[in-house]
Design a protein around this motif. Structure first.
Motif, PDB file in Angstrom:
ATOM      1  N   THR A   1       0.841  -1.193   0.000  1.00 52.23           N
ATOM      2  CA  THR A   1       0.000   0.000   0.000  1.00 52.23           C
ATOM      3  C   THR A   1       0.877   1.244   0.000  1.00 52.23           C
ATOM      4  O   THR A   1       1.980   1.233   0.538  1.00 52.23           O
ATOM      5  CB  THR A   1      -0.967   0.000   1.204  1.00 52.23           C
ATOM      6  N   GLY A   2       0.375   2.286  -0.640  1.00 54.32           N
ATOM      7  CA  GLY A   2       1.109   3.547  -0.641  1.00 54.32           C
ATOM      8  C   GLY A   2       0.994   4.275  -1.960  1.00 54.32           C
ATOM      9  O   GLY A   2       0.092   4.035  -2.763  1.00 54.32           O
ATOM     10  N   ASP A   3       1.937   5.177  -2.173  1.00 56.19           N
ATOM     11  CA  ASP A   3       1.986   6.007  -3.371  1.00 56.19           C
ATOM     12  C   ASP A   3       2.821   5.276  -4.426  1.00 56.19           C
ATOM     13  O   ASP A   3       4.034   5.253  -4.353  1.00 56.19           O
ATOM     14  CB  ASP A   3       2.591   7.363  -3.033  1.00 56.19           C
ATOM     15  N   PHE A   4       2.128   4.694  -5.396  1.00 53.97           N
ATOM     16  CA  PHE A   4       2.795   3.913  -6.438  1.00 53.97           C
ATOM     17  C   PHE A   4       3.134   4.766  -7.664  1.00 53.97           C
ATOM     18  O   PHE A   4       3.823   4.288  -8.550  1.00 53.97           O
ATOM     19  CB  PHE A   4       1.897   2.746  -6.877  1.00 53.97           C
ATOM     20  N   ASN A   5       2.615   5.981  -7.744  1.00 55.75           N
ATOM     21  CA  ASN A   5       2.790   6.812  -8.934  1.00 55.75           C
ATOM     22  C   ASN A   5       2.492   6.003 -10.197  1.00 55.75           C
ATOM     23  O   ASN A   5       3.176   6.118 -11.205  1.00 55.75           O
ATOM     24  CB  ASN A   5       4.190   7.418  -8.981  1.00 55.75           C
ATOM     25  N   ALA A   6       1.467   5.167 -10.114  1.00 54.38           N
ATOM     26  CA  ALA A   6       1.208   4.162 -11.148  1.00 54.38           C
ATOM     27  C   ALA A   6       0.153   4.612 -12.151  1.00 54.38           C
ATOM     28  O   ALA A   6      -0.735   3.853 -12.523  1.00 54.38           O
ATOM     29  CB  ALA A   6       0.790   2.842 -10.499  1.00 54.38           C
ATOM     30  N   GLU A   7       0.254   5.857 -12.584  1.00 54.70           N
ATOM     31  CA  GLU A   7      -0.679   6.329 -13.596  1.00 54.70           C
ATOM     32  C   GLU A   7      -0.187   7.669 -14.136  1.00 54.70           C
ATOM     33  O   GLU A   7       0.816   8.205 -13.685  1.00 54.70           O
ATOM     34  CB  GLU A   7      -2.096   6.459 -13.024  1.00 54.70           C
TER      35      GLU A   7
ATOM     36  N   ASP B   1      -9.749   8.127  -8.304  1.00 54.25           N
ATOM     37  CA  ASP B   1      -8.999   9.373  -8.182  1.00 54.25           C
ATOM     38  C   ASP B   1      -8.470   9.445  -6.754  1.00 54.25           C
ATOM     39  O   ASP B   1      -9.241   9.595  -5.807  1.00 54.25           O
ATOM     40  CB  ASP B   1      -9.900  10.574  -8.481  1.00 54.25           C
ATOM     41  N   THR B   2      -7.170   9.316  -6.607  1.00 54.02           N
ATOM     42  CA  THR B   2      -6.583   9.353  -5.263  1.00 54.02           C
ATOM     43  C   THR B   2      -5.873  10.675  -4.991  1.00 54.02           C
ATOM     44  O   THR B   2      -5.189  10.798  -3.989  1.00 54.02           O
ATOM     45  CB  THR B   2      -5.600   8.178  -5.054  1.00 54.02           C
TER      46      THR B   2
ATOM     47  N   GLU C   1     -10.964   1.643  -1.657  1.00 53.98           N
ATOM     48  CA  GLU C   1     -11.571   2.918  -2.035  1.00 53.98           C
ATOM     49  C   GLU C   1     -10.771   4.068  -1.459  1.00 53.98           C
ATOM     50  O   GLU C   1      -9.953   3.889  -0.556  1.00 53.98           O
ATOM     51  CB  GLU C   1     -13.014   2.989  -1.551  1.00 53.98           C
ATOM     52  N   THR C   2     -11.032   5.244  -2.000  1.00 58.18           N
ATOM     53  CA  THR C   2     -10.448   6.452  -1.434  1.00 58.18           C
ATOM     54  C   THR C   2     -11.401   7.000  -0.384  1.00 58.18           C
ATOM     55  O   THR C   2     -12.619   6.831  -0.485  1.00 58.18           O
ATOM     56  CB  THR C   2     -10.217   7.527  -2.513  1.00 58.18           C
ATOM     57  N   PHE C   3     -10.839   7.624   0.610  1.00 58.15           N
ATOM     58  CA  PHE C   3     -11.646   8.321   1.610  1.00 58.15           C
ATOM     59  C   PHE C   3     -11.632   9.792   1.240  1.00 58.15           C
ATOM     60  O   PHE C   3     -10.610  10.468   1.362  1.00 58.15           O
ATOM     61  CB  PHE C   3     -11.103   8.110   3.022  1.00 58.15           C
ATOM     62  N   ARG C   4     -12.748  10.268   0.749  1.00 56.54           N
ATOM     63  CA  ARG C   4     -12.876  11.658   0.306  1.00 56.54           C
ATOM     64  C   ARG C   4     -13.133  12.556   1.512  1.00 56.54           C
ATOM     65  O   ARG C   4     -14.254  12.947   1.788  1.00 56.54           O
ATOM     66  CB  ARG C   4     -13.986  11.767  -0.733  1.00 56.54           C
TER      67      ARG C   4
ATOM     68  N   ASP D   1      -2.119  16.237  -0.451  1.00 59.02           N
ATOM     69  CA  ASP D   1      -2.394  16.246  -1.886  1.00 59.02           C
ATOM     70  C   ASP D   1      -2.891  14.877  -2.360  1.00 59.02           C
ATOM     71  O   ASP D   1      -3.139  14.684  -3.542  1.00 59.02           O
ATOM     72  CB  ASP D   1      -1.179  16.695  -2.691  1.00 59.02           C
ATOM     73  N   HIS D   2      -3.044  13.931  -1.430  1.00 60.73           N
ATOM     74  CA  HIS D   2      -3.572  12.605  -1.730  1.00 60.73           C
ATOM     75  C   HIS D   2      -4.727  12.295  -0.782  1.00 60.73           C
ATOM     76  O   HIS D   2      -4.696  12.684   0.382  1.00 60.73           O
ATOM     77  CB  HIS D   2      -2.513  11.518  -1.516  1.00 60.73           C
TER      78      HIS D   2
END
Length: 173
Positions: free
Chosen positions: A75-81, A110-111, A137-140, A157-158
Motif C-alpha cells: 500500500t502507498g503512493d505507487f505513482n502508477a498512472e 482518483d486518489t 476505495e479512497t476516503f474523500r 495532496d492525496h
C-alpha cells in the motif's frame, strides 16, 4: 505485530539501489491461528516507476522466503498512472501482470486532491488470506468534512486509501 523493518538495499543512485524510498514492512501473526501476513508501505519514485514496481515483485518473493507467508499487502503512493506510468508501459510491469497480485484500487479511482484525476495511490494484495477481498476505495475527506479544494490541499495532496478485511470466524478461533 511480530516484526517491523525498513528494506535495505544499495546506496541511493548506485546500481544495487532497488528503491529510491526504501519500503517499510511489518509482519503480523494472528495469535489464535498463527496465520501470518505482511504489510508493506511504499513510495515509488516517479522517475523509475516501471523498475521499482517490478522490484516489488522481487521483494514479495523475498518476504515469502523469509517469513514463509504469501499473505502480503502493498500500500502507498505507487505513482502508477498518468505521466509517471504510461498506458503503453503497463504491460512491462510484473506487479500488474503477475496473477498472484490483485489491485484493490482501480485505474478509474482518483486518489489525488489536485485537479488531476489519477490513481497514484494503490493497494495490492496477494495470498489466500485476501482471496475474497476485491475492492478498496479512497476516503474523500474533503466531501466528508465539507472542505474547499484549498482547505483539502492543506491536509494532503492525496486522499487516504482503504479496504476492509472480513475473516471467517474460524480464522480467529
Amino acid at each position: 505485530m511480530d516484526e517491523f523493518r525498513q528494506f535495505e538495499d544499495g546506496s541511493d543512485g548506485e546500481a544495487d539501489d532497488l528503491f529510491r524510498y526504501e519500503p517499510a514492512f511489518a509482519n503480523f501473526i494472528v495469535k489464535k491461528t498463527n496465520e501470518e501476513f505482511t504489510i508493506i508501505g511504499v513510495h515509488i519514485q516517479k522517475d523509475s516507476v516501471v523498475k521499482e514496481l517490478n522490484n516489488l515483485v522481487d521483494l514479495y518473493d523475498h518476504i515469502v522466503d523469509e517469513f514463509g507467508t504469501e499473505n502480503v499487502i502493498f500500500t502507498g503512493d505507487f505513482n502508477a498512472e498518468g505521466s509517471y506510468l504510461r498506458k503503453k508501459d503497463k504491460s512491462e510491469v510484473k506487479l500488474l501482470t503477475d496473477p498472484r497480485f490483485k489491485s484493490l484500487i482501480s485505474d478509474e479511482a482518483d486518489t489525488t486532491v489536485a485537479k488531476s484525476d489519477e490513481a497514484y495511490d494503490r493497494i495490492f494484495v496477494a495470498g489466500k488470506l485476501f482471496k475474497n477481498v476485491n475492492k478498496g476505495e479512497t476516503f474523500r475527506f474533503d466531501k466528508e468534512f465539507g472542505l474547499t479544494p484549498e482547505e483539502a490541499f492543506k491536509v494532503s495532496d492525496h486522499y487516504p486509501i482503504q479496504f476492509q478485511l472480513y475473516c471467517e470466524k474460524k480464522f480467529f478461533k
